[in-house]
Enzyme design. Structure first.
Site, mmCIF file in Angstrom:
data_model
loop_
_atom_site.group_PDB
_atom_site.id
_atom_site.type_symbol
_atom_site.label_atom_id
_atom_site.label_comp_id
_atom_site.label_asym_id
_atom_site.label_seq_id
_atom_site.Cartn_x
_atom_site.Cartn_y
_atom_site.Cartn_z
ATOM 1 N N LYS A 14 2.793 -28.133 -16.272
ATOM 2 C CA LYS A 14 3.132 -27.555 -14.962
ATOM 3 C C LYS A 14 4.599 -27.737 -14.601
ATOM 4 C CE LYS A 14 0.240 -29.807 -12.338
ATOM 5 N NZ LYS A 14 -0.500 -30.583 -13.355
ATOM 6 N N ARG A 89 -3.955 -30.205 -4.079
ATOM 7 C CA ARG A 89 -4.774 -30.836 -5.118
ATOM 8 C C ARG A 89 -6.153 -31.201 -4.593
ATOM 9 N NH1 ARG A 89 -0.212 -33.349 -8.304
ATOM 10 N NH2 ARG A 89 -1.087 -34.216 -10.184
ATOM 11 N N ARG A 128 4.602 -37.709 -23.964
ATOM 12 C CA ARG A 128 5.551 -37.773 -22.860
ATOM 13 C C ARG A 128 5.842 -39.225 -22.487
ATOM 14 N NH1 ARG A 128 3.950 -34.796 -17.413
ATOM 15 N NH2 ARG A 128 2.790 -36.681 -16.991
ATOM 16 N N ARG A 134 7.048 -42.647 -18.202
ATOM 17 C CA ARG A 134 6.425 -42.656 -16.878
ATOM 18 C C ARG A 134 5.367 -43.733 -16.802
ATOM 19 N NH1 ARG A 134 4.784 -36.854 -14.405
ATOM 20 N NH2 ARG A 134 2.990 -38.089 -13.775
ATOM 21 N N ARG A 145 -6.563 -39.903 -14.496
ATOM 22 C CA ARG A 145 -5.952 -38.730 -13.857
ATOM 23 C C ARG A 145 -6.701 -37.454 -14.224
ATOM 24 N NH1 ARG A 145 -0.398 -39.444 -16.107
ATOM 25 N NH2 ARG A 145 0.078 -37.426 -15.205
HETATM 26 P P1 AMP Z 1 2.283 -35.136 -10.995
HETATM 27 O O1 AMP Z 1 3.702 -35.329 -11.363
HETATM 28 O O2 AMP Z 1 2.015 -33.813 -10.355
HETATM 29 O O3 AMP Z 1 1.340 -35.392 -12.148
HETATM 30 O O4 AMP Z 1 1.932 -36.232 -9.882
HETATM 31 C C1 AMP Z 1 2.043 -37.609 -10.170
HETATM 32 C C2 AMP Z 1 1.240 -38.428 -9.170
HETATM 33 O O5 AMP Z 1 1.741 -38.209 -7.845
HETATM 34 C C3 AMP Z 1 -0.250 -38.079 -9.080
HETATM 35 O O6 AMP Z 1 -1.021 -38.715 -10.075
HETATM 36 C C4 AMP Z 1 -0.583 -38.584 -7.680
HETATM 37 O O7 AMP Z 1 -0.696 -39.994 -7.650
HETATM 38 C C5 AMP Z 1 0.683 -38.202 -6.904
HETATM 39 N N1 AMP Z 1 0.561 -36.836 -6.345
HETATM 40 C C6 AMP Z 1 1.315 -35.749 -6.648
HETATM 41 N N2 AMP Z 1 0.933 -34.681 -5.939
HETATM 42 C C7 AMP Z 1 -0.098 -35.078 -5.163
HETATM 43 C C8 AMP Z 1 -0.948 -34.424 -4.213
HETATM 44 N N3 AMP Z 1 -0.807 -33.121 -3.928
HETATM 45 N N4 AMP Z 1 -1.908 -35.178 -3.603
HETATM 46 C C9 AMP Z 1 -2.048 -36.481 -3.868
HETATM 47 N N5 AMP Z 1 -1.318 -37.150 -4.767
HETATM 48 C C10 AMP Z 1 -0.345 -36.468 -5.414
#
Ligand code: AMP
Length: 190
Positions: A14, A89, A128, A134, A145
């Site tokens: 994404k 989400r 990654r 990360r 996740r």
């Molecule tokens: P991502 O980079 O999109 O994988 O997001 C990394 C982490 O940020 C996720 O595993 C959540 O802990 C938090 N996060 C990102 N976007 C959201 C969202 N819309 N709602 C809740 N937590 C989020």
């Protein structure tokens, strides 16, 4: 005016695709994950609250996340469109976004679902982890996740399909080929 959302499991690509697609259409890519990570590394109050959830692979509570997104969407550069990456989400976040967009002049134009084989996403995320380091890319957290995605986020695909704005794209293989598939899928709709 173009309002897009990219949706798909962790490791579907994404973030990478969001940057490419947003650049092509001249709109900002808004990634809640990136905004949370920036807050964590700057040690802001929001970052301190978000960090524990992120490290466990859990979602940050909706109240914190919604406030952050509403604030970001109100900034000037989002006035002529945007591409959301990682928000909404949850079904509650869908309602928040709906209300926010209704207050202006309409909803999302298209939702692009990135479709990948779950085994491949685990592999991508472990790779990654080696490259970017990360803290939420360890195998246990990755599996959590993916489970949280299936339970809380995957249902959104049906919501947007029912609204007639879902576009599903095969997100496996070469990065550029996936981008081209996204453009082709959107070309018929925008
Ligand atoms: P991502 O980079 O999109 O994988 O997001 C990394 C982490 O940020 C996720 O595993 C959540 O802990 C938090 N996060 C990102 N976007 C959201 C969202 N819309 N709602 C809740 N937590 C989020």
């Amino acid at each position: 005016m173009m309002r897009l959302l990219l949706i798909g499991p962790p490791g579907a690509g994404k973030g990478t695709q969001a940057v490419r697609v947003a650049e092509h259409y001249g709109i900002p890519a808004i990634s809640t994950g990136d905004i949370f990570r920036a807050n964590v590394s700057e040690g802001t109050p929001l970052g301190l609250q978000a960090k524990d959830y992120m490290d466990r692979g859990a979602y940050v509570p909706d109240d914190l996340t919604n406030a952050l997104v509403l604030d970001r969407l109100a900034q000037e550069d989002a006035g002529s469109g945007f591409l959301l990456d990682g928000f909404p989400r949850t079904l509650a976040q869908v309602s928040t976004l709906d209300e926010c967009l209704q207050a202006t002049d309409g909803g999302l134009d298209a939702v692009v679902q990135l479709v990948v084989d779950p085994d491949e996403t685990v592999e991508r995320l472990l790779n990654r982890a080696k490259v970017q380091g990360r803290s939420d890319d360890t195998e246990d957290v990755i599996r959590n996740r993916l489970a949280v995605y299936q339970e809380q986020t995957h249902p959104l695909v049906d919501v947007y399909r029912d609204r007639g704005i879902l576009v599903s794209v095969d997100a496996q293989g070469d990065v550029g080929a996936v981008t081209d598939r996204i453009f082709a899928a959107l070309a018929g709709r925008l």
